[in-house]
Structure formats: structure tokens, C-alpha cells
Design an enzyme around this catalytic site. Structure first.
Site, mmCIF file in Angstrom:
data_model
loop_
_atom_site.group_PDB
_atom_site.id
_atom_site.type_symbol
_atom_site.label_atom_id
_atom_site.label_comp_id
_atom_site.label_asym_id
_atom_site.label_seq_id
_atom_site.Cartn_x
_atom_site.Cartn_y
_atom_site.Cartn_z
ATOM 1 N N TYR A 173 -1.051 10.882 14.580
ATOM 2 C CA TYR A 173 -0.106 10.172 13.808
ATOM 3 C C TYR A 173 0.654 8.975 14.332
ATOM 4 C CZ TYR A 173 3.997 8.477 10.869
ATOM 5 O OH TYR A 173 5.072 7.662 10.452
ATOM 6 N N THR A 197 0.686 -1.102 0.077
ATOM 7 C CA THR A 197 0.017 0.026 -0.042
ATOM 8 C C THR A 197 0.844 1.105 0.021
ATOM 9 O OG1 THR A 197 -0.141 0.341 2.528
ATOM 10 C CG2 THR A 197 -1.744 -1.309 1.530
ATOM 11 N N GLY A 254 8.257 7.277 -1.584
ATOM 12 C CA GLY A 254 8.849 7.034 -0.133
ATOM 13 C C GLY A 254 9.127 5.917 -0.063
HETATM 14 P P1 NDP Z 1 5.400 9.051 1.752
HETATM 15 O O1 NDP Z 1 4.224 10.163 2.085
HETATM 16 O O2 NDP Z 1 6.393 9.142 0.939
HETATM 17 O O3 NDP Z 1 4.453 7.694 1.403
HETATM 18 C C1 NDP Z 1 3.195 7.595 1.646
HETATM 19 C C2 NDP Z 1 2.393 6.686 0.989
HETATM 20 O O4 NDP Z 1 0.798 6.613 1.428
HETATM 21 C C3 NDP Z 1 2.146 7.670 -0.314
HETATM 22 O O5 NDP Z 1 2.224 6.664 -1.318
HETATM 23 C C4 NDP Z 1 0.731 8.143 -0.266
HETATM 24 O O6 NDP Z 1 -0.015 8.164 -1.591
HETATM 25 C C5 NDP Z 1 0.217 6.931 0.460
HETATM 26 N N1 NDP Z 1 -1.286 7.066 1.122
HETATM 27 C C6 NDP Z 1 -1.562 8.133 1.659
HETATM 28 N N2 NDP Z 1 -2.745 8.266 1.983
HETATM 29 C C7 NDP Z 1 -3.527 7.008 1.351
HETATM 30 C C8 NDP Z 1 -4.762 6.711 1.195
HETATM 31 N N3 NDP Z 1 -5.849 7.247 1.775
HETATM 32 N N4 NDP Z 1 -4.927 5.569 0.334
HETATM 33 C C9 NDP Z 1 -3.784 5.123 -0.001
HETATM 34 N N5 NDP Z 1 -2.556 5.606 0.014
HETATM 35 C C10 NDP Z 1 -2.321 6.752 0.783
HETATM 36 O O7 NDP Z 1 5.698 8.702 3.305
HETATM 37 P P2 NDP Z 1 6.806 7.524 3.729
HETATM 38 O O8 NDP Z 1 7.366 6.741 2.841
HETATM 39 O O9 NDP Z 1 7.870 8.087 4.671
HETATM 40 O O10 NDP Z 1 5.877 6.580 4.725
HETATM 41 C C11 NDP Z 1 5.808 5.259 4.461
HETATM 42 C C12 NDP Z 1 5.500 4.592 5.892
HETATM 43 O O11 NDP Z 1 6.738 4.619 6.493
HETATM 44 C C13 NDP Z 1 4.626 5.175 6.794
HETATM 45 O O12 NDP Z 1 3.710 3.941 7.326
HETATM 46 C C14 NDP Z 1 4.980 5.866 7.758
HETATM 47 O O13 NDP Z 1 4.662 5.825 9.096
HETATM 48 C C15 NDP Z 1 6.321 5.259 7.873
HETATM 49 N N6 NDP Z 1 7.476 5.558 8.459
HETATM 50 C C16 NDP Z 1 8.082 6.772 7.951
HETATM 51 C C17 NDP Z 1 9.292 7.229 8.301
HETATM 52 C C18 NDP Z 1 10.144 8.408 7.941
HETATM 53 O O14 NDP Z 1 11.064 8.690 8.423
HETATM 54 N N7 NDP Z 1 9.531 8.764 6.629
HETATM 55 C C19 NDP Z 1 9.795 6.851 9.734
HETATM 56 C C20 NDP Z 1 9.062 5.547 10.228
HETATM 57 C C21 NDP Z 1 7.847 5.168 9.690
HETATM 58 P P3 NDP Z 1 0.346 9.608 -2.373
HETATM 59 O O15 NDP Z 1 1.599 9.563 -3.260
HETATM 60 O O16 NDP Z 1 -0.835 9.514 -3.130
HETATM 61 O O17 NDP Z 1 0.193 10.660 -1.604
HETATM 62 MG MG1 PMR Z 2 12.469 13.205 15.838
HETATM 63 C C1 PMR Z 2 17.423 11.086 19.024
HETATM 64 C C2 PMR Z 2 16.948 10.550 17.607
HETATM 65 C C3 PMR Z 2 15.779 10.666 16.944
HETATM 66 C C4 PMR Z 2 15.358 10.076 15.929
HETATM 67 C C5 PMR Z 2 15.691 8.561 15.370
HETATM 68 C C6 PMR Z 2 14.131 10.728 15.513
HETATM 69 C C7 PMR Z 2 13.298 10.147 14.496
HETATM 70 N N1 PMR Z 2 14.034 11.808 15.956
HETATM 71 C C8 PMR Z 2 15.018 11.984 17.054
HETATM 72 C C9 PMR Z 2 15.330 13.164 17.939
HETATM 73 C C10 PMR Z 2 14.379 14.421 17.786
HETATM 74 N N2 PMR Z 2 13.512 14.665 16.952
HETATM 75 C C11 PMR Z 2 14.591 15.338 18.772
HETATM 76 C C12 PMR Z 2 15.696 15.451 19.664
HETATM 77 C C13 PMR Z 2 14.055 16.293 18.571
HETATM 78 C C14 PMR Z 2 13.816 17.822 19.043
HETATM 79 C C15 PMR Z 2 14.477 18.745 18.327
HETATM 80 C C16 PMR Z 2 12.904 15.709 17.265
HETATM 81 C C17 PMR Z 2 11.960 16.515 16.673
HETATM 82 C C18 PMR Z 2 11.285 15.737 15.905
HETATM 83 C C19 PMR Z 2 10.140 16.670 14.994
HETATM 84 C C20 PMR Z 2 9.429 17.732 15.500
HETATM 85 N N3 PMR Z 2 11.186 14.682 15.189
HETATM 86 C C21 PMR Z 2 10.364 14.676 14.491
HETATM 87 C C22 PMR Z 2 9.458 15.447 14.328
HETATM 88 C C23 PMR Z 2 8.496 15.247 13.365
HETATM 89 O O1 PMR Z 2 7.483 16.112 13.064
HETATM 90 C C24 PMR Z 2 8.797 13.797 12.790
HETATM 91 C C25 PMR Z 2 7.480 13.174 13.582
HETATM 92 O O2 PMR Z 2 7.369 13.186 14.723
HETATM 93 O O3 PMR Z 2 6.517 12.363 12.773
HETATM 94 C C26 PMR Z 2 5.556 11.675 13.516
HETATM 95 C C27 PMR Z 2 9.882 13.402 13.606
HETATM 96 C C28 PMR Z 2 10.632 12.115 13.601
HETATM 97 N N4 PMR Z 2 11.716 11.960 14.494
HETATM 98 C C29 PMR Z 2 12.237 10.749 14.120
HETATM 99 C C30 PMR Z 2 11.341 10.180 12.966
HETATM 100 C C31 PMR Z 2 11.482 8.745 12.215
HETATM 101 C C32 PMR Z 2 10.463 11.310 12.684
HETATM 102 C C33 PMR Z 2 9.211 11.011 11.708
HETATM 103 C C34 PMR Z 2 8.589 9.752 11.183
HETATM 104 C C35 PMR Z 2 8.053 8.681 11.667
HETATM 105 O O4 PMR Z 2 7.847 8.609 13.037
HETATM 106 O O5 PMR Z 2 7.177 8.157 10.872
#
Ligand code: NDP
Ligand code: PMR
Ligand code: LMG
Length: 401
Positions: free
Chosen positions: A276, A95, A100
Site C-alpha cells: 500500500y 474514483t 470515506g
Molecule cells: P475508504 O476505504 O473509505 O475509501 C476507498 C474507496 O476506494 C471506496 O470507495 C472503495 O470502494 C474504493 N475502491 C477500492 N477498490 C476499488 C476498485 N477496485 N475500484 C473502484 N473503487 C475502489 O478509504 P479512504 O477514504 O480513507 O481512502 C481514500 C484515499 O485517501 C485513498 O487514496 C487513501 O490512500 C487516501 N488516504 C487515506 C488516509 C486515511 O487516513 N484514511 C490518509 C492518507 C491518504 P468500496 O466503497 O466499494 O469499498
Molecule cells: Mg501512523 C506521528 C504522527 C503519525 C501520523 C500523522 C500517522 C498517520 N501515524 C503517525 C505515527 C504513528 N503511527 C506511530 C508513532 C505509530 C506506532 C505506534 C503508528 C502506527 C501506525 C500503524 C500500525 N500508523 C498507521 C498504521 C497503519 O496501519 C496505517 C497505515 O500505515 O496505513 C498504510 C497508519 C497510518 N498512520 C498515519 C496514517 C495517515 C495512516 C494510514 C493511512 C494512509 O497512509 O493512507
């Protein structure tokens, strides 16, 4: 705001120890969410398990190898059904494969030549273009429409998929939305708050319906993967950045998440970032509940993972421009938690098809050398009672109970 975020680091030390899951002081804790000693321990355990797993699977895989080396000599009739199984391409539904992590995983699997990927996407044209842009060849993928923000669309997708008469060998629940700057909630077609409605409820229905199809598959290793995240795990530093995930007693979810009573699972005020993170906790709890209910009976491997911080994906499209500018260098140079989309795609592809990652009920993570290990989930994300309650409430909401 900066100060607020930096200050939020202080209580995290207390939470980490209070939860007791992680026997690590903050000093010991690496920035990727696990302690060093934990990594070593986890790796050791993981290696042992890997060996055990390989031993368990040995007959299967050695048969597979024999099929390739020996079938040329004996008559074809001697090839067992087991041998034939390993010869066909696997079919994986992913999905959100239009960008990404999902796209990178589709590409990684297609590149092996052993997989046909069903890209289950809400935007058909975008998905087609994305597949072409990364150089996937036509015979390696099919784009099918799926909008997880509509339960009708989920059912329609399942029907359409069944009509293709392809087997289902692996399901990857990857799609997600993140609305960190929304002041007001938005809702799915059936009226559930959008993040939990899409990331959890849409996938919950999809995985329940497709479980039957997975059961029917004769593929040697059938898997269902639900992508989790570090930010839903309050036993990590990242999981302690406010707002923290917390499902409470699920009263908001039980009352329908429709904005009438509340649009948050715990019944609190709407907060898009929290919604989220809550949805990711639901994803990780659902994976474990599936494992408990169905692993033994079906032989399907259920897994979740944190692929690393892929700071450049579309997930952050709704965040403020300053965040989008600073987040990637922050993760690259300060936390060192950054991974490229390509690397993250390879990690998820391992969970799809690597024989050494075949254990069920596991939340996989990777250390800085990109070796996988079985990670510990937070207290809430591994709470079996909460998982059961979440299951029952979700079943009602999606019309399965
Ligand atoms: P992206 O936004 O790049 O990818 C998300 C995908 O989900 C897109 O293909 C989007 O479609 C699709 N999507 C959103 N809404 C719907 C919907 N209603 N129906 C079908 N598809 C939908 O994000 P990421 O690749 O970063 O995220 C992928 C996964 O990884 C998520 O589960 C996220 O929580 C997880 N993840 C991401 C991290 C990160 O650092 N980025 C860290 C940890 C986990 P469209 O292209 O049409 O927008
Ligand atoms: Mg976060 C210490 C390590 C670490 C890691 C591995 C992440 C991952 N982050 C870390 C630290 C911090 N982050 C710290 C110290 C801060 C304060 C400055 C910080 C802040 C921050 C924000 C505002 N981080 C974020 C955000 C987001 O909006 C992102 C989020 O929460 O999405 C839900 C995010 C993230 N940090 C990560 C990862 C993997 C995310 C986003 C993606 C996700 O969980 O899917
Ligand atoms: C919030 O906005 C919303 O307000 C909230 O409602 C909610 O939606 C939330 O989780 C979602 O988001 C987030 C917004 C502001 O974030 C940002 O705009 C930036 C976030 C991260 C960027 C940090 C900048 C750090 C500077 C990086 C510079 C690049 C470095 C490259 C060069 C390296 C050279 C070697 O809120 C914030 O989060 C502001 C964050 C500002 C933090 C300031 C402190 C950062 C320093 C980090 C200290 C912690 C380090 C880890 C531990 C120490 C290890 C040494």
C-alpha cells in the site's frame, strides 16, 4: 509488537536527517509530518505563491466576476466566451466516492452548487446509497461503474463517460485498497498484485486515457489530483513506521508483479502494508511525472495531497479489530494527526476548486489550523529518475507502450 513499533521510532530520527530534505531534528518535527519552521517557511512561500498565482489568474477571474455583475446591462452578444466558461457547473470525476474521503469530497463539492460529481465506483448500489445518506441531491451527481482492479473496466468507464458527452474538468484519483493483514497477495483481473494494481496501475491507465478529455475542457481551471499519503514519505515520523515504502530498482514491477517472480515493486517478499505504501509513492511520483510531461502543453494542474489521518474510514476495514479500536484515539489524542472525514473532504475539495491551490506539481498538506501549505516529499517520492522509470514500466504493464 507494540515494542517493535515503538522502537521503530528511533531510527526514524536518523532517516529524517539522513535524507536531508527536511532540515529538521526530530525535536523540531511536528507529529503531522513537517517541522514547525518548515510550516512557517512553507506557509510564507505558499502565501507568496498564492499571491503570484492570483495575479496570474487575475484577468480570468476578474472577467468572471464582471460576467456576473455587468452582463445584465450590455447586450448578451457582448458576453465573451471566457465569461460563459465560468457560468457552467464544473464536472469532476472522483474514483472511490462511495465512502470515506471520496464521498466527503463529493458532498463538499455538491454543496457548493458549482459542481456535478461523477462518482466512479465499483459498487453501484453502495455509491447510490452513500450519496443519499449524506444528503446529496440527484442533480448534483451521477454514479458510474468503475473497477480499478480491472484495466478492461477502466477502458469501459472511459468509453461510457465519453458517451455521456459531458466535459471533464477535474479528475480525482482517490480510490484505494489497503491489506495490512493479508498473508498472501491477491491479484487484479490482469494478474497484478491488488494494492499496486488498483491504487497505482488502474489510476495510471485512467489518468492517461482521461488526459485527452481534460485537454478538451474549456473550464477555467482544469485539474488532475492523485491522493498521496504521509505514510509513503520517509521524511516523516509516520513514514518511518515499519514496513517502510521502498520501490528499490522497480525490478518486481518490471517483471509483472504477478507473484511468479515477486508481487512487490522492489522484488521482495509480499507485505500488504508495504505494498500500500509503495502504491502511494507511485501515486505521488506519477503526479509529478504528469506535471513534467503535460502541464505546460495542456495547462492542466496536477496535484497530490495528504489530507490528514482520517482514522475512521473504510481503508482500515481489513485491519485487526484492536487496531480499528485504538487507531482513532491514538491519532486524535497522541499524534494529533486526526481529521474527520468531513474536514478531509473539504481539504480535497479545495484542491479541486480553490483558485489559491491552482499551482501544478504540488503535494499539499494542512497544518493544525487547517491552512494548506506546499509540503516536501521524501527523497524517493520526489526522485525524477525513478518517476520516469515508473512511468515507462507502468505504460508497458497497462498496454500503453
Ligand atoms: P475508504 O476505504 O473509505 O475509501 C476507498 C474507496 O476506494 C471506496 O470507495 C472503495 O470502494 C474504493 N475502491 C477500492 N477498490 C476499488 C476498485 N477496485 N475500484 C473502484 N473503487 C475502489 O478509504 P479512504 O477514504 O480513507 O481512502 C481514500 C484515499 O485517501 C485513498 O487514496 C487513501 O490512500 C487516501 N488516504 C487515506 C488516509 C486515511 O487516513 N484514511 C490518509 C492518507 C491518504 P468500496 O466503497 O466499494 O469499498
Ligand atoms: Mg501512523 C506521528 C504522527 C503519525 C501520523 C500523522 C500517522 C498517520 N501515524 C503517525 C505515527 C504513528 N503511527 C506511530 C508513532 C505509530 C506506532 C505506534 C503508528 C502506527 C501506525 C500503524 C500500525 N500508523 C498507521 C498504521 C497503519 O496501519 C496505517 C497505515 O500505515 O496505513 C498504510 C497508519 C497510518 N498512520 C498515519 C496514517 C495517515 C495512516 C494510514 C493511512 C494512509 O497512509 O493512507
Ligand atoms: C501492524 O499491526 C502489523 O503487525 C504489520 O504487519 C503491518 O500490517 C502494520 O502498518 C501496518 O500493522 C499494527 C498493530 C500492532 O497496531 C495496533 O493494533 C495499534 C496501533 C496504534 C495504536 C497505538 C495505541 C496507543 C494507545 C492509544 C490509546 C488511546 C489513547 C487515547 C487516550 C489519550 C489520553 C490523552 O502494532 C502496533 O503498531 C502496536 C502499537 C503500539 C504502540 C505502543 C506505543 C504507543 C505509544 C505511542 C508512542 C509514540 C508516540 C509518538 C511519539 C511520542 C510523542 C509524545
Amino acid at each position: 509488537m507494540a515494542l517493535q513499533a515503538a522502537c521503530s521510532l528511533l531510527p526514524s530520527t536518523i532517516s529524517i536527517q539522513k535524507e536531508g530534505k527536511f532540515n529538521a531534528s526530530l525535536k523540531e518535527t511536528t507529529l503531522t509530518g513537517s517541522s514547525f519552521s518548515n510550516h512557517l517557511r512553507a506557509e510564507k512561500i505558499s502565501t507568496l505563491l498564492t499571491i503570484k498565482e492570483q495575479r496570474r489568474q487575475k484577468p480570468r477571474f476578474s472577467t468572471g466576476i464582471r460576467a456576473q455583475t455587468v452582463t445584465a446591462t450590455p447586450p448578451a452578444s457582448e458576453a465573451s466566451p471566457e465569461q460563459k466558461k465560468t457560468e457552467r457547473k464544473g464536472t469532476a470525476v472522483i474514483t472511490g466516492a462511495s465512502s470515506g474521503l471520496g464521498l466527503a469530497t463529493a458532498k463538499a463539492l455538491a454543496d457548493t452548487g458549482k459542481w456535478h460529481v461523477i462518482m466512479a465506483c465499483r459498487n453501484f448500489l453502495k455509491a447510490e446509497k452513500a450519496a443519499k445518506s449524506v444528503g446529496m441531491s440527484k442533480e448534483d451527481y451521477t454514479v458510474m461503474h468503475l473497477d480499478l482492479a480491472s484495466l478492461e473496466s477502466v477502458k469501459q468507464f472511459v468509453d461510457n463517460f465519453r458517451r455521456t458527452e459531458q466535459p471533464l474538468d477535474v479528475l480525482v484519483c482517490n480510490a484505494a485498497v489497503y491489506q495490512p493483514t493479508a498473508k498472501e497477495p491477491s491479484f487484479t483481473a490482469e494478474g497484478f498484485e491488488l494494492s499496486v494494481g488498483t491504487n497505482h496501475l488502474g489510476h495510471f491507465l485512467l489518468s492517461r486515457l482521461l488526459l485527452d478529455d481534460l485537454k478538451k475542457s474549456d473550464y477555467p481551471s482544469k485539474r488532475m489530483i492523485i491522493v498521496g499519503s504521509i505514510t509513503g514519505n520517509t521524511n516523516t515520523l509516520a513514514g518511518n513506521v515499519p514496513p517502510k515504502a521502498n520501490l528499490g530498482d522497480l525490478r518486481g514491477l518490471a517483471s509483472g508483479l504477478d507473484g511468479q517472480n515477486s508481487s512487490m515493486i522492489d522484488g521482495g517478499e509480499y507485505d500488504g502494508a508495504k505494498a500500500y505504501k509503495d502504491s502511494k509513492v507511485c501515486n505521488m511520483l506519477t503526479m509529478q511525472e504528469l506535471h513534467r510531461r503535460y502541464h505546460e502543453e495542456t495547462g492542466v494542474t496536477f496535484a497530490s495531497l495528504y489530507p490528514g489521518c482520517i482514522a475512521t474510514t473504510g481503508l482500515f476495514r481489513e485491519h485487526i479489530p484492536l487496531f480499528r479500536l485504538l487507531f482513532p484515539p491514538f491519532q486524535k489524542y497522541i499524534t494529533k494527526g486526526y481529521v474527520s472525514e468531513e474536514e478531509a473532504g473539504k481539504r480535497l475539495a479545495q484542491v479541486v476548486s480553490d483558485p489559491s491551490l491552482g499551482k501544478s506539481g504540488v503535494y499539499w498538506s494542512w497544518n493544525n489550523n487547517s491552512s494548506s501549505f506546499e509540503n516536501q516529499l521524501s527523497k524517493e517520492a520526489s526522485d525524477a529518475e525513478k518517476a520516469k522509470k515508473l512511468w515507462e514500466v507502468s505504460e508497458k504493464l497497462v498496454g500503453l507502450a
